[in-house]
Design a protein around this motif. Structure first.
Motif, short mmCIF file in Angstrom:
data_model
loop_
_atom_site.label_atom_id
_atom_site.label_comp_id
_atom_site.label_asym_id
_atom_site.label_seq_id
_atom_site.Cartn_x
_atom_site.Cartn_y
_atom_site.Cartn_z
N TYR A 127 12.20 5.90 -1.12
CA TYR A 127 13.17 4.86 -0.79
C TYR A 127 12.84 4.24 0.57
O TYR A 127 12.83 3.02 0.72
CB TYR A 127 14.58 5.45 -0.78
N SER A 128 12.57 5.08 1.56
CA SER A 128 12.28 4.60 2.91
C SER A 128 11.00 3.77 2.96
O SER A 128 10.96 2.70 3.58
CB SER A 128 12.17 5.78 3.89
N ARG A 133 8.25 -1.35 3.04
CA ARG A 133 7.34 -2.22 2.28
C ARG A 133 7.94 -3.61 2.11
O ARG A 133 7.27 -4.62 2.31
CB ARG A 133 7.08 -1.57 0.91
N ILE A 134 9.24 -3.69 1.79
CA ILE A 134 9.90 -4.98 1.62
C ILE A 134 9.96 -5.73 2.95
O ILE A 134 9.74 -6.94 3.00
CB ILE A 134 11.30 -4.81 1.00
N VAL A 135 10.25 -5.00 4.02
CA VAL A 135 10.30 -5.62 5.35
C VAL A 135 8.94 -6.18 5.73
O VAL A 135 8.82 -7.34 6.16
CB VAL A 135 10.81 -4.60 6.41
N ILE A 136 7.90 -5.38 5.58
CA ILE A 136 6.55 -5.84 5.95
C ILE A 136 6.10 -6.97 5.03
O ILE A 136 5.47 -7.93 5.48
CB ILE A 136 5.55 -4.66 5.94
N LEU A 137 6.45 -6.89 3.75
CA LEU A 137 6.13 -7.97 2.82
C LEU A 137 6.82 -9.26 3.25
O LEU A 137 6.20 -10.34 3.25
CB LEU A 137 6.54 -7.60 1.39
N SER A 138 8.07 -9.17 3.66
CA SER A 138 8.80 -10.36 4.12
C SER A 138 8.15 -10.96 5.36
O SER A 138 7.98 -12.18 5.45
CB SER A 138 10.26 -10.00 4.42
N LEU A 150 -1.70 -11.81 -3.29
CA LEU A 150 -2.38 -10.58 -2.87
C LEU A 150 -1.38 -9.55 -2.34
O LEU A 150 -1.41 -8.38 -2.71
CB LEU A 150 -3.43 -10.89 -1.80
N LEU A 151 -0.48 -9.99 -1.46
CA LEU A 151 0.49 -9.08 -0.86
C LEU A 151 1.44 -8.50 -1.89
O LEU A 151 1.67 -7.29 -1.93
CB LEU A 151 1.29 -9.80 0.23
N HIS A 152 2.00 -9.35 -2.74
CA HIS A 152 3.04 -8.91 -3.66
C HIS A 152 2.52 -8.16 -4.87
O HIS A 152 3.16 -7.25 -5.36
CB HIS A 152 3.89 -10.11 -4.10
N ILE A 159 0.67 0.54 -2.24
CA ILE A 159 1.27 1.43 -1.25
C ILE A 159 2.31 2.33 -1.91
O ILE A 159 2.28 3.56 -1.76
CB ILE A 159 1.89 0.63 -0.09
N ILE A 160 3.24 1.76 -2.65
CA ILE A 160 4.34 2.55 -3.21
C ILE A 160 3.85 3.47 -4.32
O ILE A 160 4.22 4.64 -4.38
CB ILE A 160 5.53 1.65 -3.64
N TYR A 161 3.00 2.97 -5.20
CA TYR A 161 2.49 3.83 -6.27
C TYR A 161 1.48 4.85 -5.74
O TYR A 161 1.38 5.95 -6.26
CB TYR A 161 1.90 3.00 -7.42
#
Length: 180
Positions: A127-128, A133-138, A150-152, A159-161
């Protein structure tokens, strides 16, 4: 046939346990999502929470951020410095990944206490990391919008998987009964 079943009993047990746990947790989550359609949090509480926490973290990093309900679909629009960058949908909240993680760990269960705490710690970690990941993606989409694909679709899913895979390997090698 009996000899084959005996020979592959651990594999069959793993597959059946995984499918039953994954199916049960997925059904429960879908039931939760159906119930959430009537609730006060949009689109559902977990996604709403992820959106709120994303906004708070982005503001800590100095970005003026708004999380707005999407008018046409069940998602939250991420607006950074007045730029609509992305949307947080139910699939972005990490719950489906946590369900996948939990199903695998239970299918390779160790002692109850160890399994329970590993699932708890692993779920919080997933979760963390997903939130970060969402913050850095934003932030990445704000500064490098031409790298969206590329990022999304490559970097951040990896990273998450990748984290989930590492947690699984650590579990199997350190704590599961199969290793004993």
């Amino acid at each position: 046939m009996k000899a084959l079943l005996l020979k592959y009993k651990p594999v069959i047990k793993f597959i059946m346990t995984f499918l039953i746990v994954y199916g049960g947790l997925s059904l429960a989550y879908n039931f939760y999502l159906d119930l959430s359609k009537e609730g006060q949090y949009y689109p559902d509480y977990i996604t709403y929470l992820v959106g709120n926490q994303t906004q708070n973290l982005l503001e800590v990093f100095g970005y003026n951020t708004q999380m707005l309900p999407h008018p046409e679909e069940p998602s939250i629009k991420v607006v950074v410095e007045g730029n609509y960058l992305a949307r947080v949908i139910e699939g972005c909240n990490g719950t489906s990944i946590i369900i996948l993680f939990m199903s695998f760990v239970i299918a390779f269960a160790g002692r109850f206490k160890t399994t329970f705490f590993y699932i708890l710690v692993g779920s919080v970690l997933i979760y963390s990391v997903n939130l970060i990941r969402i913050v850095i993606l934003s932030i990445g989409l704000y500064h490098y919008p031409w790298r969206e694909e590329l990022l999304h679709t490559v970097v951040f899913p990896a990273i998450i998987y990748g984290l989930v895979f590492l947690l699984w390997m650590f579990w199997v090698n350190r704590f599961s009964k199969i290793n004993k």
